[in-house]
Scaffold this motif. Structure first.
Motif, PDB file in Angstrom:
ATOM      1  N   SER A 120       0.683  -1.329  -0.238  1.00 31.05           N
ATOM      2  CA  SER A 120       0.122  -0.153  -0.526  1.00 31.05           C
ATOM      3  C   SER A 120       0.748   1.300  -0.300  1.00 31.05           C
ATOM      4  O   SER A 120       0.640   2.509  -0.566  1.00 31.05           O
ATOM      5  CB  SER A 120      -0.736   0.144   1.068  1.00 31.05           C
ATOM      6  N   SER A 121       2.099   1.481  -0.074  1.00 26.55           N
ATOM      7  CA  SER A 121       3.513   2.608   0.071  1.00 26.55           C
ATOM      8  C   SER A 121       3.991   2.582  -1.064  1.00 26.55           C
ATOM      9  O   SER A 121       4.244   3.902  -1.503  1.00 26.55           O
ATOM     10  CB  SER A 121       4.335   2.176   1.126  1.00 26.55           C
ATOM     11  N   VAL A 122       3.345   2.082  -2.136  1.00 27.08           N
ATOM     12  CA  VAL A 122       3.419   2.044  -3.256  1.00 27.08           C
ATOM     13  C   VAL A 122       2.473   2.226  -4.920  1.00 27.08           C
ATOM     14  O   VAL A 122       1.376   1.824  -4.118  1.00 27.08           O
ATOM     15  CB  VAL A 122       4.500   1.337  -3.669  1.00 27.08           C
ATOM     16  N   ASN A 123       2.575   2.907  -5.865  1.00 30.90           N
ATOM     17  CA  ASN A 123       1.578   2.713  -6.252  1.00 30.90           C
ATOM     18  C   ASN A 123       1.400   1.250  -7.801  1.00 30.90           C
ATOM     19  O   ASN A 123       2.258   1.321  -7.830  1.00 30.90           O
ATOM     20  CB  ASN A 123       1.666   4.313  -7.741  1.00 30.90           C
ATOM     21  N   PRO A 124       0.504   0.610  -7.125  1.00 31.71           N
ATOM     22  CA  PRO A 124       0.801  -0.999  -7.544  1.00 31.71           C
ATOM     23  C   PRO A 124       0.286  -0.281  -9.463  1.00 31.71           C
ATOM     24  O   PRO A 124       0.970  -1.541 -10.666  1.00 31.71           O
ATOM     25  CB  PRO A 124      -0.616  -1.094  -7.495  1.00 31.71           C
ATOM     26  N   HIS A 125       0.616   0.964 -10.097  1.00 33.19           N
ATOM     27  CA  HIS A 125       0.955   0.821 -11.812  1.00 33.19           C
ATOM     28  C   HIS A 125       2.294   1.354 -11.872  1.00 33.19           C
ATOM     29  O   HIS A 125       2.573   1.711 -13.377  1.00 33.19           O
ATOM     30  CB  HIS A 125      -0.148   1.900 -12.182  1.00 33.19           C
ATOM     31  N   MET A 126       3.122   1.343 -11.012  1.00 35.25           N
ATOM     32  CA  MET A 126       4.269   2.107 -10.999  1.00 35.25           C
ATOM     33  C   MET A 126       5.866   0.890 -10.995  1.00 35.25           C
ATOM     34  O   MET A 126       4.839   0.240 -10.304  1.00 35.25           O
ATOM     35  CB  MET A 126       5.005   2.951 -10.269  1.00 35.25           C
ATOM     36  N   THR A 127       6.518   1.073 -11.943  1.00 31.97           N
ATOM     37  CA  THR A 127       7.424   0.123 -12.086  1.00 31.97           C
ATOM     38  C   THR A 127       7.979   0.188 -10.418  1.00 31.97           C
ATOM     39  O   THR A 127       8.214   1.477 -10.634  1.00 31.97           O
ATOM     40  CB  THR A 127       8.509   0.402 -13.235  1.00 31.97           C
ATOM     41  N   ALA A 128       9.239  -0.651 -10.878  1.00 31.22           N
ATOM     42  CA  ALA A 128      10.424   0.079  -9.338  1.00 31.22           C
ATOM     43  C   ALA A 128      11.093   1.038  -9.870  1.00 31.22           C
ATOM     44  O   ALA A 128      11.414   1.923  -8.813  1.00 31.22           O
ATOM     45  CB  ALA A 128      11.042  -1.060  -9.740  1.00 31.22           C
ATOM     46  N   GLU A 129      11.020   1.643 -11.280  1.00 33.70           N
ATOM     47  CA  GLU A 129      11.751   2.238 -11.162  1.00 33.70           C
ATOM     48  C   GLU A 129      11.760   3.917 -11.543  1.00 33.70           C
ATOM     49  O   GLU A 129      12.097   5.073 -10.947  1.00 33.70           O
ATOM     50  CB  GLU A 129      12.348   2.447 -12.973  1.00 33.70           C
ATOM     51  N   ARG A 130      10.164   3.946 -11.143  1.00 34.06           N
ATOM     52  CA  ARG A 130       9.433   4.780 -11.478  1.00 34.06           C
ATOM     53  C   ARG A 130       9.186   5.211  -9.579  1.00 34.06           C
ATOM     54  O   ARG A 130       9.458   6.306  -9.564  1.00 34.06           O
ATOM     55  CB  ARG A 130       8.496   4.547 -12.109  1.00 34.06           C
ATOM     56  N   ILE A 131       8.913   4.156  -8.899  1.00 37.18           N
ATOM     57  CA  ILE A 131       9.227   4.322  -7.680  1.00 37.18           C
ATOM     58  C   ILE A 131      10.058   5.216  -7.093  1.00 37.18           C
ATOM     59  O   ILE A 131      10.004   5.925  -6.340  1.00 37.18           O
ATOM     60  CB  ILE A 131       8.885   2.972  -6.695  1.00 37.18           C
ATOM     61  N   ILE A 132      11.447   4.388  -7.035  1.00 35.84           N
ATOM     62  CA  ILE A 132      12.342   4.384  -6.877  1.00 35.84           C
ATOM     63  C   ILE A 132      12.873   6.185  -6.880  1.00 35.84           C
ATOM     64  O   ILE A 132      13.262   7.513  -6.520  1.00 35.84           O
ATOM     65  CB  ILE A 132      13.701   4.448  -7.128  1.00 35.84           C
ATOM     66  N   SER A 133      12.126   6.731  -8.401  1.00 34.67           N
ATOM     67  CA  SER A 133      12.724   7.845  -9.007  1.00 34.67           C
ATOM     68  C   SER A 133      11.730   9.291  -8.912  1.00 34.67           C
ATOM     69  O   SER A 133      12.397   9.750  -8.716  1.00 34.67           O
ATOM     70  CB  SER A 133      12.418   7.742 -10.357  1.00 34.67           C
ATOM     71  N   GLU A 134      10.714   8.522  -7.795  1.00 30.89           N
ATOM     72  CA  GLU A 134       9.330   9.504  -7.231  1.00 30.89           C
ATOM     73  C   GLU A 134      10.472  10.736  -6.663  1.00 30.89           C
ATOM     74  O   GLU A 134      10.494  12.396  -6.588  1.00 30.89           O
ATOM     75  CB  GLU A 134       8.389   9.158  -6.099  1.00 30.89           C
ATOM     76  N   PRO A 135      11.114  10.841  -5.178  1.00 28.27           N
ATOM     77  CA  PRO A 135      11.799  11.615  -4.167  1.00 28.27           C
ATOM     78  C   PRO A 135      12.883  12.345  -5.636  1.00 28.27           C
ATOM     79  O   PRO A 135      13.254  13.127  -5.376  1.00 28.27           O
ATOM     80  CB  PRO A 135      12.774  11.133  -3.646  1.00 28.27           C
ATOM     81  N   LEU A 136      13.916  11.598  -6.129  1.00 23.84           N
ATOM     82  CA  LEU A 136      14.764  12.152  -7.149  1.00 23.84           C
ATOM     83  C   LEU A 136      14.164  14.033  -8.057  1.00 23.84           C
ATOM     84  O   LEU A 136      14.867  14.671  -8.101  1.00 23.84           O
ATOM     85  CB  LEU A 136      15.467  10.915  -7.857  1.00 23.84           C
ATOM     86  N   ASP A 137      12.946  13.144  -8.313  1.00 26.66           N
ATOM     87  CA  ASP A 137      12.160  13.753  -9.357  1.00 26.66           C
ATOM     88  C   ASP A 137      12.218  15.338  -8.875  1.00 26.66           C
ATOM     89  O   ASP A 137      11.860  15.879  -9.005  1.00 26.66           O
ATOM     90  CB  ASP A 137      11.375  13.183 -10.153  1.00 26.66           C
ATOM     91  N   ASN A 138      11.677  14.920  -7.527  1.00 29.75           N
ATOM     92  CA  ASN A 138      11.549  15.985  -6.647  1.00 29.75           C
ATOM     93  C   ASN A 138      12.466  17.346  -6.358  1.00 29.75           C
ATOM     94  O   ASN A 138      11.658  18.510  -6.272  1.00 29.75           O
ATOM     95  CB  ASN A 138      10.317  15.401  -5.592  1.00 29.75           C
ATOM     96  N   TYR A 139      13.675  16.294  -5.797  1.00 30.63           N
ATOM     97  CA  TYR A 139      14.517  17.275  -5.237  1.00 30.63           C
ATOM     98  C   TYR A 139      15.966  17.656  -6.207  1.00 30.63           C
ATOM     99  O   TYR A 139      16.707  18.286  -5.589  1.00 30.63           O
ATOM    100  CB  TYR A 139      14.768  16.528  -3.695  1.00 30.63           C
ATOM    101  N   GLU A 140      15.877  16.634  -6.642  1.00 32.30           N
ATOM    102  CA  GLU A 140      17.579  16.477  -8.290  1.00 32.30           C
ATOM    103  C   GLU A 140      17.321  17.236  -9.582  1.00 32.30           C
ATOM    104  O   GLU A 140      15.853  16.330  -9.741  1.00 32.30           O
ATOM    105  CB  GLU A 140      18.014  14.825  -7.626  1.00 32.30           C
ATOM    106  N   LYS A 141      18.166  17.561 -10.245  1.00 33.40           N
ATOM    107  CA  LYS A 141      18.167  17.701 -11.501  1.00 33.40           C
ATOM    108  C   LYS A 141      19.003  16.641 -11.902  1.00 33.40           C
ATOM    109  O   LYS A 141      20.857  16.988 -12.122  1.00 33.40           O
ATOM    110  CB  LYS A 141      18.866  18.714 -11.586  1.00 33.40           C
ATOM    111  N   LEU A 142      18.309  15.500 -12.514  1.00 38.21           N
ATOM    112  CA  LEU A 142      19.503  14.793 -13.078  1.00 38.21           C
ATOM    113  C   LEU A 142      19.127  14.210 -14.815  1.00 38.21           C
ATOM    114  O   LEU A 142      17.990  15.005 -15.101  1.00 38.21           O
ATOM    115  CB  LEU A 142      19.121  13.710 -11.999  1.00 38.21           C
ATOM    116  N   THR A 143      20.056  14.005 -15.536  1.00 37.51           N
ATOM    117  CA  THR A 143      19.721  13.839 -16.362  1.00 37.51           C
ATOM    118  C   THR A 143      19.435  12.170 -16.632  1.00 37.51           C
ATOM    119  O   THR A 143      19.487  11.480 -15.467  1.00 37.51           O
ATOM    120  CB  THR A 143      21.751  13.492 -16.891  1.00 37.51           C
TER     121      THR A 143
END
Length: 274
Positions: free
Chosen positions: A101-124
């Protein structure tokens, strides 16, 4: 200065009966005070209804207490500017009990882990992918797990993904809210071992909220016991738990079962580790 300081926090819930508010409120937290130093783990023990979940929400900034303060790196998390609030959210992460219940079932592992990176980091895209692969490998998974969905993982594997997401921003403090309670005993050991390694490698601090005495003892530096909304005991050294004369703590010690059923008549002696 402590990393986290909770000062005289009080919180109550009001209940309804026959469409009218009752005069008497349910006191969930009563004068709670404690602190956590950098690089340490405080284990917070308590049975169901002790107030553990409410306290976790208060520390995370989800549930504003009616009285008291929560200071993170010296800042009151409920009374600060937006820039500081954003910095606090970055450095204060959480891993919940239910990994699914802590994750979106429609997201891949890559997208789940990338959420905070997208919010706080500027990565290519390439930098982000390399970071996520590195995080997966650090928690015992691999690049081949990038495109899997939550239902394709076991509970323990998915909890590793939640942990990877939590450490992605290299936070100062992680709230572990019954984070191993829904796992089988073998998986619990593996996750606890991983958490200990990450604590040392990243210099993390933990607030480990649980009813599991063995789990708390295995990972914590200090221990607190919560009962009916009160912090009835606090031990700077976790081994002090076994010499406490508090009747609630005695009852908790008596409830400890060894792992194999044939030995469940055994109870640890005072001062004896688990």
């Amino acid at each position: 200065m402590s990393l986290l300081e909770v000062r005289e926090v009080n919180h109550s819930y009001h209940s309804k009966k026959l469409f009218k508010w009752k005069d008497q409120s349910n006191r969930a937290l009563i004068d709670i005070s404690f602190s956590i130093e950098e690089g340490t783990c405080l284990g917070l023990l308590g049975t169901s209804g002790a107030g553990k979940s409410t306290l976790g929400k208060v520390v995370l900034g989800i549930q504003r207490p009616q009285q008291g303060q929560v200071l993170f790196q010296g800042y009151n998390i409920y009374n600060t500017d937006k820039h500081t609030q954003r910095n606090i959210r970055r450095n204060l992460q959480v891993v919940f009990q239910d990994s699914y219940s802590s994750v979106n079932p429609h997201m891949t592992a890559e997208r789940i882990i990338s959420e905070p990176l997208d919010n706080y980091e500027k990565l290519t895209l390439n930098e982000k992918r390399k970071t996520i692969i590195s995080l997966l490998e650090r928690v015992g998974l691999s690049e081949k797990d990038l495109n899997k969905y939550p239902h394709q993982f076991s509970g323990g594997q998915l909890q590793r993904i939640n942990i990877a997401r939590a450490i992605s921003l290299k936070p100062k403090l992680i709230i572990l809210d019954e984070s191993v309670s829904s796992l089988d005993m073998v998986t619990q050991r593996l996750i606890l071992e991983l958490l200990r390694e990450l604590k040392d490698d990243f210099g993390l601090s933990y607030l480990f909220i649980t009813h599991n005495i063995k789990a708390a003892f295995s990972i914590s530096d200090s221990l607190g016991v919560l009962e009916k909304g009160e912090l009835i005991e606090f031990y700077d050294r976790k081994d002090q738990f076994f010499s406490s004369e508090n009747p609630v703590v005695k009852q908790m010690r008596d409830s400890i079962l060894v792992e194999h059923p044939r030995f469940r008549h055994f109870r640890p002696r005072k001062g004896q580790p688990l």
